[in-house]
Design an enzyme around this catalytic site. Structure first.
Site, PDB file in Angstrom:
ATOM      1  N   ARG A  26     -14.986  38.173  18.530  1.00 29.15           N
ATOM      2  CA  ARG A  26     -14.924  36.860  18.996  1.00 29.15           C
ATOM      3  C   ARG A  26     -14.050  37.138  20.417  1.00 29.15           C
ATOM      4  NH1 ARG A  26      -9.750  35.034  20.855  1.00 29.15           N
ATOM      5  NH2 ARG A  26      -8.758  36.126  18.922  1.00 29.15           N
ATOM      6  N   ASP A  27     -12.856  38.155  19.572  1.00 27.31           N
ATOM      7  CA  ASP A  27     -12.268  38.311  21.235  1.00 27.31           C
ATOM      8  C   ASP A  27     -12.567  39.078  22.162  1.00 27.31           C
ATOM      9  OD1 ASP A  27      -9.726  38.022  22.656  1.00 27.31           O
ATOM     10  OD2 ASP A  27      -8.494  40.058  21.364  1.00 27.31           O
ATOM     11  N   HIS A  80      -1.802  44.088  18.111  1.00 30.42           N
ATOM     12  CA  HIS A  80      -2.996  43.638  18.028  1.00 30.42           C
ATOM     13  C   HIS A  80      -2.942  43.679  19.974  1.00 30.42           C
ATOM     14  CE1 HIS A  80      -6.053  40.744  19.328  1.00 30.42           C
ATOM     15  NE2 HIS A  80      -5.655  41.112  19.831  1.00 30.42           N
ATOM     16  N   HIS A 125      -4.316  46.034  23.708  1.00 30.14           N
ATOM     17  CA  HIS A 125      -4.446  45.765  24.779  1.00 30.14           C
ATOM     18  C   HIS A 125      -4.552  47.324  24.780  1.00 30.14           C
ATOM     19  CE1 HIS A 125      -7.275  41.703  24.122  1.00 30.14           C
ATOM     20  NE2 HIS A 125      -6.316  42.217  23.463  1.00 30.14           N
ATOM     21  N   CYS A 150      -8.991  38.926  28.101  1.00 25.65           N
ATOM     22  CA  CYS A 150      -8.184  37.814  28.132  1.00 25.65           C
ATOM     23  C   CYS A 150      -8.600  36.901  29.354  1.00 25.65           C
ATOM     24  CB  CYS A 150      -7.172  37.771  27.877  1.00 25.65           C
ATOM     25  SG  CYS A 150      -6.009  36.421  27.742  1.00 25.65           S
ATOM     26  N   ASN A 188      -9.446  45.091  23.543  1.00 26.59           N
ATOM     27  CA  ASN A 188      -8.380  45.782  23.143  1.00 26.59           C
ATOM     28  C   ASN A 188      -8.318  47.059  21.958  1.00 26.59           C
ATOM     29  OD1 ASN A 188      -9.470  42.986  21.829  1.00 26.59           O
ATOM     30  ND2 ASN A 188      -7.289  43.424  20.501  1.00 26.59           N
TER      31      ASN A 188
END
Length: 301
Positions: free
Chosen positions: A15-16, A207, A209, A240, A249
């Site tokens: 997803r991310d 979380h 990055h 993002c 990430n």
């Protein structure tokens, strides 16, 4: 401070990670990626997002992904839901775990979801209430927890205030997102300590990055604070779309290599993970960002 003996790793790649790709990755590739990650031993994975394809076209195949998903016992398959419409669509597709998000910065909130932080919390109130009624797990994310591309450094108390609001809303799993990767161990530690004064420490997750190469150091700082829930993305996929310059990430295989070295259990097979990192990277037409994937390529492939 003693490190935890075991952590829960949330895999964010499908997803991310893939939502920031310039092109749309086919649904069958996404599904195979998820299956491969679960085969590695991953038990918590973000699979898709129920946002409008107008805003995130890479996740426009969410219904197809959910329909073809081979669900395995003991694995949490989470989807991101931006509002009640997204929640209803996710439930219709069979979602049993959702993620909701707020920002520690007013500017980022308005650029990302076109509303204030307070408005975003209220927008999610009916979503959480419905999830609690339906027995659906809810995970919260607080973006730009230590730094914002529009406002600069974020005060720990500012992040703690939003975390407390999400906790009071009903999120008892909240990831602190260093969305643009500007955090350092000291900043991460300060944010965690501020949040832990308002909510139980076991609620918090990391979380991080890796824009400035600090994600593993920040993860270690969070571990030293007692945080046992950590997000990572296979091959270092991600970024993002609303944070200019943000990279992916921390790579899952880099994190697992570090955790293995610290004697912290993950239940994840590093060799299979490196193979998966190269598999998805080959389909995207570029090498993985992960240093561990590159270093172990000859031993694992």
């Amino acid at each position: 401070m003693a490190l935890p003996g075991r952590i829960t790793l949330w895999e964010a790649g499908p997803r991310d990670g893939l939502q920031n790709e310039p092109g749309v990755v086919p649904a069958d590739v996404k599904i195979e990626l998820i299956d491969r990650l679960v085969d590695c031993g991953i038990t918590h994975v973000e699979v898709t997002s129920f946002v409008s394809p107008k805003w995130v076209p890479q996740m426009g195949d969410h219904n197809e992904v959910m329909a073809q998903l081979k669900r395995r016992p003991g694995v949490t398959y989470q989807v991101l839901t931006p509002n009640m419409k997204g929640y209803e669509a996710a439930r219709a597709a069979g979602a049993e775990a959702i993620g909701i998000f707020a920002a520690a910065s007013e500017s980022f909130s308005r650029r990302n979801i076109n509303c204030s932080v307070e408005e975003s919390i209220e927008r999610f109130r009916p979503v959480v209430e419905a999830a609690q009624r339906d027995g659906v797990k809810v995970r919260g994310f607080v973006s730009v927890a230590v730094g914002c591309p529009f406002e600069g450094e974020i005060a720990p108390q500012q992040t703690a205030r939003v975390v407390k609001q999400m906790y009071d809303l009903g999120c008892h799993d909240i990831a602190l997102g260093d969305t643009i990767g500007v955090g350092t161990p000291g900043k991460i530690r300060a944010a965690i300590e501020a949040c832990a004064r308002d909510v139980p420490l076991e609620v918090l997750g990391g979380h991080f990055h890796d824009t400035y190469g600090q994600a593993l150091a920040n993860t270690l700082a969070a571990l030293e604070c007692g945080v046992t829930r950590h997000d990572a993305s296979v091959a270092g996929l991600g970024g993002c779309p609303y944070a200019p310059g943000a990279t992916g990430n921390v790579a899952t295989e880099d994190m697992v290599y570090m955790l293995d070295g610290l004697g912290i259990e993950t239940g994840i097979d590093l060799k299979k993970l490196v193979q998966t990192a190269w598999w998805i990277s080959d389909r995207l037409g570029r090498p993985p960002v992960s240093r561990v994937a590159k270093a172990l390529k000859s031993k694992c492939l």
